[in-house]
Scaffold this active site. Structure first.
Site, PDB file in Angstrom:
ATOM      1  N   LYS A 250       0.715  -1.291  -0.092  1.00  0.00           N
ATOM      2  CA  LYS A 250       0.043   0.103  -0.062  1.00  0.00           C
ATOM      3  C   LYS A 250       0.840   1.282   0.176  1.00  0.00           C
ATOM      4  O   LYS A 250       1.974   1.213   0.325  1.00  0.00           O
ATOM      5  CB  LYS A 250      -0.774   0.033   1.204  1.00  0.00           C
ATOM      6  CG  LYS A 250      -2.030  -1.217   1.189  1.00  0.00           C
ATOM      7  CD  LYS A 250      -2.718  -0.859   2.781  1.00  0.00           C
ATOM      8  CE  LYS A 250      -3.583  -2.063   2.701  1.00  0.00           C
ATOM      9  NZ  LYS A 250      -4.967  -1.647   1.731  1.00  0.00           N
TER      10      LYS A 250
ATOM     11  N   ARG B  71     -10.653 -11.347   1.303  1.00  0.00           N
ATOM     12  CA  ARG B  71     -11.467 -12.180   0.760  1.00  0.00           C
ATOM     13  C   ARG B  71     -10.828 -13.721   0.633  1.00  0.00           C
ATOM     14  O   ARG B  71     -11.648 -14.704   0.690  1.00  0.00           O
ATOM     15  CB  ARG B  71     -11.715 -11.691  -0.695  1.00  0.00           C
ATOM     16  CG  ARG B  71     -10.778 -11.620  -1.763  1.00  0.00           C
ATOM     17  CD  ARG B  71     -11.060 -10.949  -2.865  1.00  0.00           C
ATOM     18  NE  ARG B  71     -10.962  -9.388  -2.452  1.00  0.00           N
ATOM     19  CZ  ARG B  71     -11.190  -8.311  -3.361  1.00  0.00           C
ATOM     20  NH1 ARG B  71     -11.624  -8.881  -4.536  1.00  0.00           N
ATOM     21  NH2 ARG B  71     -11.119  -7.219  -2.904  1.00  0.00           N
TER      22      ARG B  71
END
Length: 502
Positions: free
Chosen positions: A282, A356
């Protein structure tokens, strides 16, 4: 902090301060059961002189009011009559608490429960006021603890006029305090720094629940060795780059009067105690906030505390899916293909779409419980923040009845959610030439494609997904965890258990 329900004559009750609501452009009128006519006339003099106009959040502190035993009366503006809603009430409580704290007031009586709040009866009025008070106290206590200042307020009473409402009010207070215990626990856990709250720490907090509520809660901790044995390869892959190995906590709550025929409700919380993005790292800006990537797990933790305090007659299984996503020599990579616990294969296109991957294996794992309802809660996508901002959580479900039940709980608590679609058109975005699925969509609508990914692993039961990426914490001046959606989930469980407010 102690809370009480009282049915007394206000002028005869001893306290440091009575808090009374005043509407805009209205004469102050109270029946004999509240305050007598001479006291009302005394207060009306200030209104007529313009010292109190009744605008939302406006305050006027009165000392030594004639014929009143309490030391002070705080008049607080409630705005236009019949337009007082939860949003304004929150502002009113916040302003009132600031004034009370400023003058080191120890015990107060709230008479706001007699004020008509839009669409709320006495039960919801007290629930709402307690929630607003606790939001203020949580923030204020934290600041005072940091500054080593004394906190004076220790007792709050709610005044009700009708004796017939006493049982309803008492029930409301009990529910409010239980739910707010869960909200506070979720906030405290989520606000911890990631060097303290790692996957093992998260697991240990779950274990403590079985010690505190040993007659109701049993906890099993699953480590990386057992995950490997179970074939939870996607979950394990996410944690490979970190020295802090994954731990999954299975918390089983068995409520009073539950039978074999009772519904089994599973709550799954994404517990990424820190998410660097892994190899797909990130940007450094605001990366510190990625300690909040475990707010889904914190919400499940808080909801189970609320359920235990409420003694709900349900069987609830909470999963805290603890993990840490870091770059490293053993980290999973873009291009990897992983076989999930379900047997489906997933091509990794982005290691920052890791939540996920953890959740897909947990969604497969919980099939063993033959659940009636499964709800996963996750700070899943930045795309949901783009779509809904910071006020609404995203709702996805494969069942309209479950979606409606969650929307009902949302309306009751004002913990806002908005349903977004799941359909075949979006599933096509997850196509891979080398595996059954890719872990990110190739187009837009990232919150939807992420949910479509999860839907591939939840076809054997009734399922809903809450994307709380925009609502789990606040940035800026009021930086910190919100505790959402603990209140929504707790209300959903209250509704499912048919725990009537009466």
């Amino acid at each position: 902090m102690k809370f009480f329900i009282k049915n007394v004559l206000l002028e005869e009750e001893k306290s440091d301060c009575i808090v009374i609501g005043v509407f805009e452009f209205c004469e102050f009128k109270y029946s004999n059961n509240y305050l007598n006519k001479s006291i009302c006339s005394y207060i009306n003099n200030f209104i007529k002189k313009g010292d109190m106009q009744g605008k939302v959040g406006e305050t006027l502190l009165l000392y030594d009011v004639p014929n009143v035993v309490s030391k002070r009366i705080l008049l607080v503006g409630c705005g236009k009559k019949n337009r007082l809603n939860r949003y304004y009430l929150d502002k009113i409580i916040n302003k009132s608490m600031k004034i009370l704290n400023k003058f080191s007031i120890k015990n107060i009586i709230f008479s706001l429960t007699e004020i008509n709040i839009e669409n709320y009866d006495i039960y919801w009025s007290i629930r709402t006021i307690v929630n607003s008070i606790n939001k203020y106290l949580y923030k204020n206590f934290k600041i005072n603890a940091f500054l080593k200042k004394e906190v004076y307020l220790n007792s709050i009473s709610f005044h009700i006029i009708e004796k017939k409402d006493f049982h309803i009010a008492n029930n409301s207070l009990k529910h409010a305090l239980a739910i707010n215990s869960g909200i506070t626990a979720a906030k405290n856990l989520a606000d911890l720094p990631p060097n303290i709250c790692n996957p093992l720490y998260l697991s240990l907090q779950a274990q403590k629940l079985s010690e505190k509520y040993k007659d109701k809660i049993h906890v099993t901790s699953i480590d990386i060795k057992e995950m490997n044995n179970l074939g939870m390869n996607a979950y394990v892959a996410v944690g490979k780059g970190s020295k802090n190995k994954p731990y999954m906590s299975v918390i089983k709550y068995s409520g009073i009067n539950n039978t074999e025929q009772e519904k089994i409700i599973v709550l799954i919380g994404k517990g990424l105690t820190f998410d660097s993005g892994g190899i797909s790292i990130k940007p450094s800006n605001n990366m510190n906030e990625m300690k909040y990537d475990m707010c889904g797990a914190a919400a499940v933790y808080g909801t189970l505390i609320a359920a235990a305090k409420l003694n709900l007659p349900l069987t609830i299984i909470g999963i805290l899916a603890g993990c840490e996503n870091m770059p490293g020599g053993n980290a999973f990579r873009p291009g990897d293909i992983i076989t999930t616990m379900s047997g489906k294969t997933v091509e990794i296109l982005n290691t920052d779409a890791e939540g996920r991957l953890v959740l897909c294996d947990v969604l497969t794992y919980v099939q063993r419980f033959s659940p009636n309802i499964v709800i996963d809660i996750a700070t899943l996508t930045g795309a949901c923040v783009v779509a809904l901002g910071n006020h609404f959580s995203g709702l996805f479900s494969n069942d309209d009845q479950l979606a409606y039940a969650l929307e009902k709980s949302s309306r009751q608590t004002n913990d806002k959610i908005w349903r977004l679609p799941l359909s075949l058109e979006y599933e096509k975005e997850l196509h891979s030439n080398f595996a059954d699925l890719s872990n990110v969509g190739r187009g837009k609508a990232g919150a939807i494609t992420a949910s479509c990914f999860l839907a591939q692993f939840s076809k054997k039961y009734t399922w809903a997904h809450l994307d709380i990426a925009g609502t789990a914490w606040k940035s800026g001046k009021n930086h910190g965890a919100t505790g959402r959606p603990v209140e929504l989930l707790s209300q959903f469980l209250l509704n499912e258990s048919n725990f009537l407010k009466f």
